[in-house]
Design a protein around this motif. Structure first.
Motif, PDB file in Angstrom:
ATOM      1  N   ILE A 135       5.684  -2.043  -2.227  1.00 20.57           N
ATOM      2  CA  ILE A 135       5.603  -2.167  -0.766  1.00 20.57           C
ATOM      3  C   ILE A 135       4.176  -2.492  -0.345  1.00 20.57           C
ATOM      4  O   ILE A 135       3.943  -3.355   0.507  1.00 20.57           O
ATOM      5  N   ALA A 136       3.201  -1.810  -0.959  1.00 20.25           N
ATOM      6  CA  ALA A 136       1.798  -1.984  -0.581  1.00 20.25           C
ATOM      7  C   ALA A 136       1.241  -3.333  -0.999  1.00 20.25           C
ATOM      8  O   ALA A 136       0.453  -3.952  -0.267  1.00 20.25           O
ATOM      9  N   THR A 137       1.655  -3.821  -2.174  1.00 16.85           N
ATOM     10  CA  THR A 137       1.052  -5.048  -2.714  1.00 16.85           C
ATOM     11  C   THR A 137       1.854  -6.310  -2.400  1.00 16.85           C
ATOM     12  O   THR A 137       1.321  -7.411  -2.473  1.00 16.85           O
ATOM     13  N   ARG A 166       0.088  10.430  -1.337  1.00 21.23           N
ATOM     14  CA  ARG A 166      -1.223  10.415  -1.971  1.00 21.23           C
ATOM     15  C   ARG A 166      -1.475   9.080  -2.691  1.00 21.23           C
ATOM     16  O   ARG A 166      -0.629   8.592  -3.426  1.00 21.23           O
ATOM     17  N   GLY A 167      -2.638   8.527  -2.457  1.00 16.58           N
ATOM     18  CA  GLY A 167      -3.020   7.281  -3.118  1.00 16.58           C
ATOM     19  C   GLY A 167      -2.717   6.035  -2.311  1.00 16.58           C
ATOM     20  O   GLY A 167      -3.082   4.920  -2.703  1.00 16.58           O
ATOM     21  N   PHE A 168      -2.039   6.217  -1.163  1.00 13.97           N
ATOM     22  CA  PHE A 168      -1.697   5.051  -0.345  1.00 13.97           C
ATOM     23  C   PHE A 168      -2.239   5.182   1.078  1.00 13.97           C
ATOM     24  O   PHE A 168      -1.733   4.577   2.006  1.00 13.97           O
ATOM     25  N   GLU A 169      -3.300   5.960   1.211  1.00 15.65           N
ATOM     26  CA  GLU A 169      -3.894   6.159   2.535  1.00 15.65           C
ATOM     27  C   GLU A 169      -4.444   4.855   3.113  1.00 15.65           C
ATOM     28  O   GLU A 169      -4.597   4.730   4.330  1.00 15.65           O
ATOM     29  N   HIS A 170      -4.752   3.884   2.237  1.00 10.56           N
ATOM     30  CA  HIS A 170      -5.307   2.609   2.698  1.00 10.56           C
ATOM     31  C   HIS A 170      -4.276   1.728   3.394  1.00 10.56           C
ATOM     32  O   HIS A 170      -4.631   0.751   4.056  1.00 10.56           O
ATOM     33  N   VAL A 171      -2.999   2.066   3.242  1.00  9.40           N
ATOM     34  CA  VAL A 171      -1.944   1.293   3.903  1.00  9.40           C
ATOM     35  C   VAL A 171      -1.800   1.831   5.323  1.00  9.40           C
ATOM     36  O   VAL A 171      -1.325   2.943   5.533  1.00  9.40           O
ATOM     37  N   THR A 172      -2.235   1.046   6.303  1.00 13.67           N
ATOM     38  CA  THR A 172      -2.285   1.524   7.682  1.00 13.67           C
ATOM     39  C   THR A 172      -1.246   0.883   8.584  1.00 13.67           C
ATOM     40  O   THR A 172      -0.992   1.399   9.684  1.00 13.67           O
ATOM     41  N   ALA A 174       2.007   0.353  10.319  1.00 13.47           N
ATOM     42  CA  ALA A 174       2.958   1.433  10.572  1.00 13.47           C
ATOM     43  C   ALA A 174       4.248   1.309   9.773  1.00 13.47           C
ATOM     44  O   ALA A 174       4.725   2.295   9.195  1.00 13.47           O
ATOM     45  N   ASP A 175       4.838   0.117   9.732  1.00 12.12           N
ATOM     46  CA  ASP A 175       6.124  -0.029   9.050  1.00 12.12           C
ATOM     47  C   ASP A 175       5.995   0.199   7.554  1.00 12.12           C
ATOM     48  O   ASP A 175       6.845   0.839   6.929  1.00 12.12           O
ATOM     49  N   LEU A 176       4.891  -0.279   6.967  1.00 12.80           N
ATOM     50  CA  LEU A 176       4.682  -0.118   5.529  1.00 12.80           C
ATOM     51  C   LEU A 176       4.341   1.339   5.196  1.00 12.80           C
ATOM     52  O   LEU A 176       4.839   1.895   4.217  1.00 12.80           O
ATOM     53  N   ALA A 177       3.486   1.945   6.018  1.00  9.30           N
ATOM     54  CA  ALA A 177       3.104   3.335   5.787  1.00  9.30           C
ATOM     55  C   ALA A 177       4.324   4.249   5.872  1.00  9.30           C
ATOM     56  O   ALA A 177       4.480   5.182   5.076  1.00  9.30           O
ATOM     57  N   GLN A 178       5.209   3.966   6.847  1.00 11.73           N
ATOM     58  CA  GLN A 178       6.437   4.741   6.984  1.00 11.73           C
ATOM     59  C   GLN A 178       7.295   4.621   5.731  1.00 11.73           C
ATOM     60  O   GLN A 178       7.789   5.614   5.183  1.00 11.73           O
TER      61      GLN A 178
END
Length: 229
Positions: A135-137, A166-172, A174-178
């Motif tokens: 999701i992040a990449t 944990r480890g994905f705090e850089h994803v800001t 909203a839809d991806l962070a959720q």
């Protein structure tokens, strides 16, 4: 004929209601024939009929009446609630036909509700981490999946979402962070209890599973790259 689903019996839900009221092993044994005729055997037929249909459709999900159905008996060993029986019956169709695999169809026929779900349900740490990383990449790919599901009338379940991953705090965004905070990736379909008594339930579940197939495909592509434990 055995293996062909013709609908649950008209007394399937009334049986669950009575069982939930009595919660008695003696009552259950006295009414076992009713349980098997109205609920258990039809559920086995449903699983095997769906298994045949899924094979023809290339969905990669299968099951049978021996392996796929969950017991109606509750596991009360570590529970304060000592009632011996569930007020529902459920089953899983999976890639290998067992209950141990991920990327499954879950069917739930209950006193309070009936529904189906296609899910990667609480995947193991390595697979969950790989899904979050995907999701992040590859946000465009994930958003495309969400868009496809939305067009099919489906959306990801957010039940049990974590407060942080944990480890994905850089994803800001909203839809991806959720999505990254999800413990599982699942879509649901509500089954009208009045519709469980006809063979049309098969078509309903095949249609739902085909609409949910992009979620299965997304998870399988990621799962295939995760080293086996």
């Amino acid at each position: 004929m055995a293996g062909t689903f013709n609908g649950f019996g008209q007394k399937a839900i009334p049986f669950l209601k009575a069982l939930d009221f009595h919660q008695s092993r003696e009552w259950f044994q006295e009414n076992r024939d009713l349980y098997e005729r109205e609920l258990y055997e039809p559920f086995g037929d449903l699983v095997e009929t769906l298994s045949e249909r899924f094979a023809a459709a290339g969905l990669g999900l299968r099951g049978d009446r021996k392996k796929s159905l969950f017991r109606i008996n509750r596991d009360v060993r570590f529970s304060k609630d000592k009632r011996p029986y569930n007020s529902h019956l459920s089953a899983i169709l999976s890639p290998d036909g067992t209950k141990m695999e991920q990327g499954v169809l879950f069917v739930f026929i209950g006193l309070d509700r009936c529904f189906a779900g296609v899910a990667w349900w609480q995947p193991g740490p390595e697979l969950l981490q790989a899904m979050r990383k995907a999701i992040a990449t590859k946000p465009a790919e994930f958003r495309s999946l969400i868009g496809t599901l939305k067009k099919a009338g489906l959306e990801l379940d957010t039940e049990g979402c974590m407060k942080r991953a944990r480890g994905f705090e850089h994803v800001t965004e909203a839809d991806l962070a959720q999505a990254i905070r999800n413990r599982h990736f699942a879509v649901r379909h509500t089954i009208d209890p009045a519709g469980i008594h006809t063979p049309a339930l098969v078509e309903e579940l095949v249609d739902f599973s085909l609409r949910a197939k992009p979620l299965l495909d997304w998870g399988r592509a990621i799962e295939g790259k995760v080293p086996e434990e």
